[in-house]
Motif scaffolding. Structure first.
Motif, PDB file in Angstrom:
ATOM      1  N   LYS A  69       8.680   1.165 -42.192  1.00 29.06           N
ATOM      2  CA  LYS A  69       8.474   2.090 -41.074  1.00 29.06           C
ATOM      3  C   LYS A  69       7.344   1.613 -40.170  1.00 29.06           C
ATOM      4  O   LYS A  69       7.443   1.668 -38.943  1.00 29.06           O
ATOM      5  CB  LYS A  69       8.169   3.497 -41.601  1.00 29.06           C
ATOM      6  N   LEU A  70       6.271   1.122 -40.794  1.00 32.40           N
ATOM      7  CA  LEU A  70       5.153   0.637 -39.999  1.00 32.40           C
ATOM      8  C   LEU A  70       5.555  -0.607 -39.217  1.00 32.40           C
ATOM      9  O   LEU A  70       5.186  -0.764 -38.045  1.00 32.40           O
ATOM     10  CB  LEU A  70       3.952   0.330 -40.894  1.00 32.40           C
ATOM     11  N   ALA A  71       6.325  -1.503 -39.854  1.00 37.10           N
ATOM     12  CA  ALA A  71       6.779  -2.711 -39.166  1.00 37.10           C
ATOM     13  C   ALA A  71       7.619  -2.364 -37.947  1.00 37.10           C
ATOM     14  O   ALA A  71       7.474  -2.982 -36.882  1.00 37.10           O
ATOM     15  CB  ALA A  71       7.572  -3.599 -40.126  1.00 37.10           C
ATOM     16  N   ALA A  72       8.492  -1.368 -38.086  1.00 41.95           N
ATOM     17  CA  ALA A  72       9.332  -0.948 -36.954  1.00 41.95           C
ATOM     18  C   ALA A  72       8.485  -0.386 -35.822  1.00 41.95           C
ATOM     19  O   ALA A  72       8.724  -0.665 -34.640  1.00 41.95           O
ATOM     20  CB  ALA A  72      10.351   0.084 -37.424  1.00 41.95           C
ATOM     21  N   THR A  73       7.478   0.411 -36.179  1.00 47.63           N
ATOM     22  CA  THR A  73       6.574   0.968 -35.171  1.00 47.63           C
ATOM     23  C   THR A  73       5.819  -0.136 -34.454  1.00 47.63           C
ATOM     24  O   THR A  73       5.735  -0.166 -33.218  1.00 47.63           O
ATOM     25  CB  THR A  73       5.566   1.932 -35.828  1.00 47.63           C
ATOM     26  N   ARG A  74       5.283  -1.080 -35.225  1.00 46.19           N
ATOM     27  CA  ARG A  74       4.466  -2.135 -34.634  1.00 46.19           C
ATOM     28  C   ARG A  74       5.314  -3.100 -33.793  1.00 46.19           C
ATOM     29  O   ARG A  74       4.839  -3.625 -32.788  1.00 46.19           O
ATOM     30  CB  ARG A  74       3.702  -2.893 -35.712  1.00 46.19           C
ATOM     31  N   GLU A  75       6.540  -3.314 -34.199  1.00 48.69           N
ATOM     32  CA  GLU A  75       7.421  -4.170 -33.396  1.00 48.69           C
ATOM     33  C   GLU A  75       7.702  -3.517 -32.046  1.00 48.69           C
ATOM     34  O   GLU A  75       7.670  -4.190 -31.000  1.00 48.69           O
ATOM     35  CB  GLU A  75       8.721  -4.439 -34.141  1.00 48.69           C
ATOM     36  N   ALA A  76       7.973  -2.219 -32.060  1.00 52.59           N
ATOM     37  CA  ALA A  76       8.228  -1.506 -30.801  1.00 52.59           C
ATOM     38  C   ALA A  76       6.988  -1.525 -29.915  1.00 52.59           C
ATOM     39  O   ALA A  76       7.082  -1.702 -28.696  1.00 52.59           O
ATOM     40  CB  ALA A  76       8.649  -0.070 -31.090  1.00 52.59           C
ATOM     41  N   GLU A  77       5.812  -1.345 -30.514  1.00 52.29           N
ATOM     42  CA  GLU A  77       4.572  -1.386 -29.743  1.00 52.29           C
ATOM     43  C   GLU A  77       4.356  -2.771 -29.138  1.00 52.29           C
ATOM     44  O   GLU A  77       3.929  -2.904 -27.978  1.00 52.29           O
ATOM     45  CB  GLU A  77       3.393  -1.010 -30.638  1.00 52.29           C
ATOM     46  N   ALA A  78       4.633  -3.810 -29.919  1.00 49.17           N
ATOM     47  CA  ALA A  78       4.456  -5.177 -29.433  1.00 49.17           C
ATOM     48  C   ALA A  78       5.397  -5.486 -28.279  1.00 49.17           C
ATOM     49  O   ALA A  78       5.024  -6.169 -27.308  1.00 49.17           O
ATOM     50  CB  ALA A  78       4.669  -6.174 -30.569  1.00 49.17           C
ATOM     51  N   GLU A  79       6.616  -5.005 -28.367  1.00 50.85           N
ATOM     52  CA  GLU A  79       7.572  -5.226 -27.274  1.00 50.85           C
ATOM     53  C   GLU A  79       7.099  -4.546 -25.994  1.00 50.85           C
ATOM     54  O   GLU A  79       7.218  -5.114 -24.895  1.00 50.85           O
ATOM     55  CB  GLU A  79       8.954  -4.723 -27.685  1.00 50.85           C
ATOM     56  N   ALA A  80       6.542  -3.333 -26.129  1.00 49.90           N
ATOM     57  CA  ALA A  80       6.027  -2.632 -24.954  1.00 49.90           C
ATOM     58  C   ALA A  80       4.810  -3.352 -24.389  1.00 49.90           C
ATOM     59  O   ALA A  80       4.646  -3.454 -23.167  1.00 49.90           O
ATOM     60  CB  ALA A  80       5.655  -1.192 -25.327  1.00 49.90           C
TER      61      ALA A  80
END
Length: 232
Positions: free
Chosen positions: A50-61
């Motif tokens: 879950k954290l990886a998914a959150t951080r990936e989305a943040e990185a893309e933004a």
């Protein structure tokens, strides 16, 4: 022109070289941020996935805010290791992207993922031009590797990039990492510079800027001292 930054974790590019990436993107260069991991160890009270998914989305933004493309390689956070297999994976990535220059971590860094990423990228940079090393992508020859890092006794920036017009963009990109801004400020531990992350990053850029007589700057060390500087 194509500039590639290879970083260990989703927020590293924004913190260490976000202004330089935004500057190159703004002048029309193709900019790519390659993330070794998805940063799944950078938090608590959740699962790694879950954290990886959150951080990936943040990185893309954050990458979008800088004008960069995002590419995730899927190495494990906190467990990036040096091996021939991993080096060859980086060779393939660099050949596929065919950058004019590469940015990555300085070899002397407290975080083991940063140190290992630095070594892998440096060795892959050397090998990606070898014509007899066969990969799916053709050989390429980036002009240089530029290293960024935290101020230490061994990291003394020799190249200072004026990011005065891009400091606000850099800060905007950092703030896209909402989970990390809060986590680092509360749990920075021995990384005390993360107390007041934005203020600390801004203060460091201001100090580096004074060396060039500008408001804000980012600092780098080049692998090849005699090469023409691509960064600017």
């Amino acid at each position: 022109m194509h500039l590639t930054a290879v970083v260990a974790h989703p927020d590293d590019a924004d913190i260490f070289c976000g202004g330089t990436l935004a500057k190159h993107a703004d002048r029309g260069d193709d900019v790519t941020i390659v993330y070794m991991t998805r940063g799944e160890y950078g938090g608590s009270d959740t699962t790694e996935e879950k954290l990886a998914a959150t951080r990936e989305a943040e990185a893309e933004a954050a990458a979008e805010a800088l004008g960069a493309n995002a590419l995730f390689l899927g190495f494990e956070d906190g467990r990036v290791t040096y091996s021939l297999e991993n080096r060859l994976e980086l060779v393939e990535v660099l050949r596929r992207l065919d950058p004019d220059a590469v940015l990555t971590h300085f070899r002397d860094d407290m975080h083991p993922d940063h140190r290992t990423t630095s070594r892998l990228v440096t060795d892959a940079y050397y090998m990606c031009s070898l014509p007899l090393l066969e990969t799916e992508a053709d050989p390429c020859e980036p002009s240089n590797v530029y290293y960024f890092g935290k101020p230490t006794s061994s990291f003394e920036p020799e190249i200072h990039i004026d990011i005065s017009e891009y400091q606000s963009t850099k800060q905007k990109a950092i703030l896209e990492h909402e989970s990390q801004v809060e986590w680092l400020e509360e749990h920075g531990g021995i990384d005390t510079e993360f107390d007041g992350l934005i203020e600390g990053v801004r203060a460091e850029a201001r100090v580096l800027g004074r060396t060039r007589g500008v408001e804000f700057a980012e600092g780098f060390v080049a692998l090849h001292k005699g090469a023409d500087d691509y960064l600017g």
